[in-house]
Design an enzyme around this catalytic site. Structure first.
Site, mmCIF file in Angstrom:
data_model
loop_
_atom_site.group_PDB
_atom_site.id
_atom_site.type_symbol
_atom_site.label_atom_id
_atom_site.label_comp_id
_atom_site.label_asym_id
_atom_site.label_seq_id
_atom_site.Cartn_x
_atom_site.Cartn_y
_atom_site.Cartn_z
ATOM 1 N N CYS A 114 0.936 -1.044 0.217
ATOM 2 C CA CYS A 114 0.173 -0.193 -0.213
ATOM 3 C C CYS A 114 0.880 1.385 -0.152
ATOM 4 O O CYS A 114 -0.143 2.199 -0.456
ATOM 5 C CB CYS A 114 -0.890 0.352 1.018
ATOM 6 S SG CYS A 114 -2.210 -1.057 0.698
ATOM 7 N N HIS A 259 -3.476 6.943 1.272
ATOM 8 C CA HIS A 259 -3.811 5.488 0.330
ATOM 9 C C HIS A 259 -5.088 5.298 0.868
ATOM 10 O O HIS A 259 -6.075 5.438 1.879
ATOM 11 C CB HIS A 259 -3.454 4.259 0.529
ATOM 12 C CG HIS A 259 -3.332 3.769 0.882
ATOM 13 N ND1 HIS A 259 -3.346 2.746 -0.869
ATOM 14 C CD2 HIS A 259 -3.921 2.493 1.327
ATOM 15 C CE1 HIS A 259 -4.058 1.748 -0.205
ATOM 16 N NE2 HIS A 259 -4.011 1.645 0.873
ATOM 17 N N ASN A 289 -10.222 -0.328 -2.780
ATOM 18 C CA ASN A 289 -8.436 0.447 -2.138
ATOM 19 C C ASN A 289 -7.466 -0.721 -3.655
ATOM 20 O O ASN A 289 -7.622 -2.018 -3.664
ATOM 21 C CB ASN A 289 -7.876 -1.029 -1.285
ATOM 22 C CG ASN A 289 -6.770 -0.416 -1.131
ATOM 23 O OD1 ASN A 289 -6.191 -0.367 -1.153
ATOM 24 N ND2 ASN A 289 -6.684 -1.539 0.109
HETATM 25 O O1 UT7 Z 1 -4.457 -1.007 2.827
HETATM 26 C C1 UT7 Z 1 -4.063 -1.148 3.925
HETATM 27 C C2 UT7 Z 1 -4.789 -2.712 3.540
HETATM 28 N N1 UT7 Z 1 -6.166 -3.030 4.680
HETATM 29 C C3 UT7 Z 1 -6.897 -1.816 5.221
HETATM 30 O O2 UT7 Z 1 -6.030 -0.641 5.358
HETATM 31 C C4 UT7 Z 1 -7.913 -2.098 6.468
HETATM 32 C C5 UT7 Z 1 -8.053 -1.260 7.497
HETATM 33 N N2 UT7 Z 1 -8.813 -2.655 8.345
HETATM 34 C C6 UT7 Z 1 -10.015 -2.137 8.031
HETATM 35 O O3 UT7 Z 1 -10.575 -1.975 7.264
HETATM 36 C C7 UT7 Z 1 -11.836 -2.930 9.053
HETATM 37 O O4 UT7 Z 1 -10.686 -3.751 9.721
HETATM 38 C C8 UT7 Z 1 -12.344 -4.098 7.752
HETATM 39 C C9 UT7 Z 1 -13.504 -3.298 6.706
HETATM 40 C C10 UT7 Z 1 -11.725 -5.364 7.445
HETATM 41 C C11 UT7 Z 1 -13.477 -5.093 8.252
HETATM 42 O O5 UT7 Z 1 -13.944 -4.424 9.531
HETATM 43 P P1 UT7 Z 1 -13.964 -4.395 10.903
HETATM 44 O O6 UT7 Z 1 -14.948 -3.015 11.274
HETATM 45 O O7 UT7 Z 1 -12.678 -4.158 11.149
HETATM 46 O O8 UT7 Z 1 -15.435 -5.832 10.886
HETATM 47 P P2 UT7 Z 1 -15.084 -7.426 11.513
HETATM 48 O O9 UT7 Z 1 -13.914 -7.952 10.664
HETATM 49 O O10 UT7 Z 1 -13.993 -6.744 13.208
HETATM 50 O O11 UT7 Z 1 -15.634 -7.968 11.606
HETATM 51 C C12 UT7 Z 1 -16.860 -7.279 11.768
HETATM 52 C C13 UT7 Z 1 -18.221 -8.457 11.872
HETATM 53 C C14 UT7 Z 1 -17.917 -9.768 11.814
HETATM 54 O O12 UT7 Z 1 -19.026 -10.716 12.048
HETATM 55 P P3 UT7 Z 1 -18.751 -11.259 14.355
HETATM 56 O O13 UT7 Z 1 -17.753 -11.955 14.954
HETATM 57 O O14 UT7 Z 1 -19.073 -9.950 14.797
HETATM 58 O O15 UT7 Z 1 -20.535 -11.804 13.755
HETATM 59 C C15 UT7 Z 1 -17.069 -10.330 10.688
HETATM 60 O O16 UT7 Z 1 -17.147 -11.884 11.070
HETATM 61 O O17 UT7 Z 1 -18.507 -9.048 10.464
HETATM 62 C C16 UT7 Z 1 -18.270 -10.072 9.434
HETATM 63 N N3 UT7 Z 1 -17.847 -9.619 8.904
HETATM 64 C C17 UT7 Z 1 -18.524 -9.081 6.991
HETATM 65 N N4 UT7 Z 1 -19.770 -9.367 6.893
HETATM 66 C C18 UT7 Z 1 -20.554 -9.189 6.251
HETATM 67 C C19 UT7 Z 1 -16.374 -9.812 8.059
HETATM 68 N N5 UT7 Z 1 -16.104 -9.292 6.162
HETATM 69 C C20 UT7 Z 1 -17.498 -9.317 6.009
HETATM 70 C C21 UT7 Z 1 -18.154 -9.524 4.603
HETATM 71 N N6 UT7 Z 1 -19.508 -9.170 5.064
HETATM 72 N N7 UT7 Z 1 -17.153 -8.838 3.708
#
Ligand code: UT7
Length: 332
Positions: A114, A259, A289
């Site tokens: 990134c 980014h 992204n």
């Molecule tokens: O460029 C650098 C690279 N990456 C980044 O900058 C990413 C940085 N991180 C993020 O943007 C966020 O952490 C994410 C968008 C990846 C995830 O968001 P979050 O608010 O941290 O969600 P989470 O991983 O804590 O997941 C929350 C819930 C989970 O369910 P439970 O355990 O609460 O029942 C996940 O299983 O959302 C679920 N989940 C989804 N639900 C629907 C995870 N992915 C998905 C999905 N659709 N695609």
């Protein structure tokens, strides 16, 4: 000592638009979840045989060259940032070199994920400052839509990333206080495995096997929350480091191009740095992204929209896999 000035910007994204609803037909996700957690509404996916990383880069580079009024023959060097090279080797730099009528110039592939574009910009800037080269193409290009699994187990990553390319032409200038003022580059390899794609790497005697496919070992892994938290810390920190060096303040920034990782990260960083909406570039809603391509695509759109004027202070920052993070300050 000469400085480096951006004299042309270009971008290219594949034609196919993939909406959140399209993805929700392939995996257990929803338009609402994706928008709420990331701000992404749609992204572009490449079509095999039509686009690839080096071809998208060539398209973006040609636009940057045309806008600068230069020809491929005028370019002295290529710095190519990507994590999704067409081949494992050679890198995409040489594949780009053969796509446009360049001379037999050097072509350097750079792996900083990134942060790749800012690292590439910094490398090119040093070559220009040293006097070794005068005209350098810096490009970020990525195809990511084929590395994630369009399935429930791949959903946490599949909904975030997209394909595309952006490029800038850097030229030496003697104008005082113009061009790249500074770049700041950092890494902390303790976190290498928090956002990575392990296979096919060279650590194993057998680089890949059918059970790796079955176990999902050929898919990237991301500790989303940890990446998120660190991004919030390092985006402002690395911009402030650059500002301090140049004896500038956050309020001096005319345009901030982060980014495009997550709209929530951008919003939090904007708040932390006290920047009004009109000083922030955000296009993640349309492209997701695009890793090393995200900053040059955002820069190109901002320039096309007339948001960058002569004399403006443009700040860029990135954070991602490595962990690696970086910033650049440019006097336009
Ligand atoms: O460029 C650098 C690279 N990456 C980044 O900058 C990413 C940085 N991180 C993020 O943007 C966020 O952490 C994410 C968008 C990846 C995830 O968001 P979050 O608010 O941290 O969600 P989470 O991983 O804590 O997941 C929350 C819930 C989970 O369910 P439970 O355990 O609460 O029942 C996940 O299983 O959302 C679920 N989940 C989804 N639900 C629907 C995870 N992915 C998905 C999905 N659709 N695609």
């Amino acid at each position: 000592m000469p400085a480096s000035k951006i004299t042309g910007v270009g971008m290219y994204v594949p034609e196919q638009v993939v909406t959140n609803d399209d993805l929700s037909k392939m995996m257990d996700t929803t338009n609402e979840w994706i928008i709420e957690r990331t701000g992404i509404k749609e992204r572009r996916f490449f079509k095999e045989g039509v686009d690839c990383v080096s071809k998208m880069a060539a398209n973006a580079c040609q636009i940057a060259l045309d806008r600068a009024g230069k020809k491929a023959e005028d370019v002295d060097f290529i710095v190519f940032a990507t994590l999704s090279s067409d081949y494992n080797f050679p890198g995409s730099g040489v594949l780009l070199q053969r796509k446009l009528p360049f001379r037999n110039i050097g072509a350097l592939d750079l792996r900083a994920q990134c942060s790749g574009f800012i690292y590439a910009l910094s490398v090119a800037d040093q070559f220009i400052k040293s006097g070794m080269y005068k005209t350098i193409l810096v490009v970020g290009s990525e195809v990511q839509s084929n590395v994630f699994e369009m399935s429930d187990r791949g959903r946490n990553l599949a909904v975030i990333f997209g394909d595309g390319a952006g490029a800038v032409l850097l030229e030496a200038t003697d104008e005082p206080n113009k061009g790249i003022l500074t770049t700041k580059l950092h890494s902390d390899g303790r976190f290498a495995e928090e956002l990575y794609l392990q296979h096919p790497g060279s650590r194993k005697k057998v680089r890949f096997s059918p059970d790796m496919i079955e176990n999902g070992d050929l898919l990237p892994y991301m500790n989303g929350k940890l990446v998120f938290m660190n991004a919030l810390k390092y985006f402002p920190e690395v911009v402030r480091e650059a500002l301090d060096e140049c004896k500038l303040k956050e309020s001096d920034i005319n345009l901030f191009i982060p980014h495009q990782a997550n709209a929530r990260i951008t919003a939090a960083v904007q708040k932390e740095m006290n920047l009004p909406d009109d000083k922030i570039v955000s296009n993640i809603d349309r492209y997701g992204n695009t890793t090393a391509a995200s900053i040059p695509i955002a820069l190109c759109e901002a320039w096309q929209d007339g948001r960058i004027k002569e004399g403006d202070l443009v700040a860029m920052a990135a954070f991602g896999s490595g962990f690696m993070w970086a910033s650049a300050l440019i006097r336009w």
